[in-house]
Design a protein around this motif. Structure first.
Motif, PDB file in Angstrom:
ATOM      1  N   ARG A   1       0.818  -1.215   0.000  1.00  0.00           N
ATOM      2  CA  ARG A   1       0.000   0.000   0.000  1.00  0.00           C
ATOM      3  C   ARG A   1       0.857   1.273   0.000  1.00  0.00           C
ATOM      4  O   ARG A   1       0.585   2.241   0.712  1.00  0.00           O
TER       5      ARG A   1
ATOM      6  N   THR B   1      -0.896   4.578  -0.973  1.00  0.00           N
ATOM      7  CA  THR B   1      -1.694   5.143   0.116  1.00  0.00           C
ATOM      8  C   THR B   1      -0.789   5.818   1.138  1.00  0.00           C
ATOM      9  O   THR B   1      -1.141   6.854   1.712  1.00  0.00           O
TER      10      THR B   1
ATOM     11  N   PHE C   1      -0.781   9.602   2.636  1.00  0.00           N
ATOM     12  CA  PHE C   1      -0.700   9.892   4.063  1.00  0.00           C
ATOM     13  C   PHE C   1       0.376  10.938   4.336  1.00  0.00           C
ATOM     14  O   PHE C   1       0.164  11.888   5.101  1.00  0.00           O
TER      15      PHE C   1
ATOM     16  N   ASP D   1      -3.909   3.869  11.157  1.00  0.00           N
ATOM     17  CA  ASP D   1      -3.781   3.091   9.929  1.00  0.00           C
ATOM     18  C   ASP D   1      -3.356   4.005   8.787  1.00  0.00           C
ATOM     19  O   ASP D   1      -3.567   5.227   8.845  1.00  0.00           O
ATOM     20  N   VAL D   2      -2.812   3.426   7.732  1.00  0.00           N
ATOM     21  CA  VAL D   2      -2.292   4.223   6.623  1.00  0.00           C
ATOM     22  C   VAL D   2      -3.405   4.918   5.848  1.00  0.00           C
ATOM     23  O   VAL D   2      -3.164   5.935   5.188  1.00  0.00           O
ATOM     24  N   ASP D   3      -4.639   4.415   5.936  1.00  0.00           N
ATOM     25  CA  ASP D   3      -5.746   5.022   5.200  1.00  0.00           C
ATOM     26  C   ASP D   3      -6.524   6.023   6.051  1.00  0.00           C
ATOM     27  O   ASP D   3      -7.696   6.298   5.785  1.00  0.00           O
TER      28      ASP D   3
ATOM     29  N   SER E   1     -16.107   7.623   8.122  1.00  0.00           N
ATOM     30  CA  SER E   1     -15.645   6.703   7.080  1.00  0.00           C
ATOM     31  C   SER E   1     -16.250   7.083   5.731  1.00  0.00           C
ATOM     32  O   SER E   1     -17.474   7.190   5.595  1.00  0.00           O
TER      33      SER E   1
ATOM     34  N   HIS F   1     -11.587   8.095   7.487  1.00  0.00           N
ATOM     35  CA  HIS F   1     -11.117   6.801   6.988  1.00  0.00           C
ATOM     36  C   HIS F   1     -11.382   6.753   5.494  1.00  0.00           C
ATOM     37  O   HIS F   1     -12.534   6.825   5.051  1.00  0.00           O
ATOM     38  N   LEU F   2     -10.315   6.663   4.699  1.00  0.00           N
ATOM     39  CA  LEU F   2     -10.454   6.596   3.252  1.00  0.00           C
ATOM     40  C   LEU F   2     -10.989   5.239   2.821  1.00  0.00           C
ATOM     41  O   LEU F   2     -10.594   4.203   3.363  1.00  0.00           O
ATOM     42  N   TRP F   3     -11.873   5.267   1.826  1.00  0.00           N
ATOM     43  CA  TRP F   3     -12.398   4.004   1.302  1.00  0.00           C
ATOM     44  C   TRP F   3     -11.270   3.214   0.640  1.00  0.00           C
ATOM     45  O   TRP F   3     -10.403   3.780  -0.035  1.00  0.00           O
ATOM     46  N   HIS F   4     -11.271   1.926   0.835  1.00  0.00           N
ATOM     47  CA  HIS F   4     -10.360   1.041   0.110  1.00  0.00           C
ATOM     48  C   HIS F   4     -11.015  -0.317   0.008  1.00  0.00           C
ATOM     49  O   HIS F   4     -11.930  -0.659   0.775  1.00  0.00           O
TER      50      HIS F   4
ATOM     51  N   LYS G   1     -11.875  -3.911   0.611  1.00  0.00           N
ATOM     52  CA  LYS G   1     -11.749  -4.756   1.794  1.00  0.00           C
ATOM     53  C   LYS G   1     -11.899  -6.224   1.390  1.00  0.00           C
ATOM     54  O   LYS G   1     -12.883  -6.609   0.767  1.00  0.00           O
TER      55      LYS G   1
END
Length: 311
Positions: A54, A57, A61, A141-143, A171, A258-261, A263
């Motif tokens: 990632r 991402t 960040f 978290d990175v996102d 989110s 929280h960025l969407w990614h 899952k």
């Protein structure tokens, strides 16, 4: 009773299986000042981040982290626990950032002998601290995108042996769903960072982000690093604090996103945890209205043959 207080009528079954009603009244009371004291804003903040791949991402960040670092350079420390055979890809993007800002307050721990585990990474990152101070730790978290306003709360809400801060993160929905619904491109991240029910939801079911004194984390027993199920380690740590004498501050924070990614829900999970993962994945795709619109789009257009078709 709007001028007096709140009236409650509670109905339930008692131990004898008989229905019982309890009437309660909570009176409106004037605000009572309890105490006023100066806030120590000189503490160190250790941002601990687990990472596996990632890299794109992580670059995003760093773009937002840069603004905070410029203002708080001497009080921010970044700990990255990286899973992989090599961290060269990470260094390729991180070293120019380090050189640009002369950023020495960082530590990278490479993990090569096990699969990614968030609990293991956070625990390792917290315990790797070598400084003399007892820092406030931000489990991140990175996102996650956050602003200076959030950092201020992260550094002032926790109190050693007394309080921890568990922000409710906003989110963001799947940008492709938003673009289809609004019929326009959302090319800039700033176009998506909006606290609105059209753009996301409050992650009230998430307990992954927290601001905690390192000593409080260690004294409470930390993460159970043996847990491999999805999401359970965060909840168990939260419960440890909630069931202790430490006060948990839990509130929506409008300055952390929280960025969407995508899952991935591992099919090897137990039925309960697999369903929980799917439920979380569904919640983060889009609102009920947006998902319904995408499902019924063709039917809606067929019902409007002589009117303007929906895009």
């Amino acid at each position: 009773m709007p001028t007096l207080g709140t009236h409650y009528e509670l109905n339930f079954l008692n131990d004898s299986n008989h229905r019982e009603r309890v009437t309660l009244f909570r009176p409106e009371m004037p605000v009572i000042p309890l105490k006023s004291h100066p806030v120590d804003f000189s503490e160190k903040l250790n941002i601990v981040m687990p990472l596996s791949g990632r890299i794109d991402t992580f670059v995003l960040f760093l773009t937002h982290f840069e603004e905070i670092l410029i203002k708080m350079k001497n009080r921010i420390f970044l700990t990255i626990v990286y899973f992989g055979k090599s961290m060269q890809d990470l260094l390729n993007v991180f070293q120019p950032f380090i050189a640009k800002h002369r950023f020495r307050s960082h530590h990278i721990q490479l993990v090569t002998d096990r699969n990614f585990s968030r609990a293991y990474a956070l625990d390792m990152g917290i315990k790797s601290w070598k400084g003399k101070q007892d820092p406030i730790v931000f489990l991140c978290d990175v996102d996650i995108i956050f602003s200076q306003e959030f950092v201020d709360r992260c550094m002032t809400y926790p109190q050693k042996k007394s309080r921890v801060y568990y922000p409710i993160v906003f989110s963001l929905y799947n940008p492709k769903v938003l673009e289809a619904y609004f019929n326009q491109k959302l090319t800039k991240l700033s176009d998506k960072l909006k606290v609105s029910s059209d753009y996301g939801l409050w992650r009230s079911f998430g307990f992954g982000m927290a601001c905690i004194y390192r000593s409080d984390y260690l004294n409470i027993g930390g993460f159970d690093t043996g847990i491999k199920e999805w999401g359970e380690e965060d909840v168990l740590l939260y419960k440890k604090f909630a069931q202790s004498k430490i006060t948990v501050i839990r509130a929506p924070d409008p300055n952390i996103f929280h960025l969407w990614h995508h899952k991935h829900c591992d099919q090897s999970l137990s039925d309960q945890h697999y369903k929980s993962c799917i439920k979380s994945k569904t919640y983060n795709e889009g609102s009920h209205m947006q998902l319904g619109y995408l499902v019924l789009k063709e039917d809606i257009n067929q019902d409007r043959p002589y009117k303007r078709r929906l895009h």
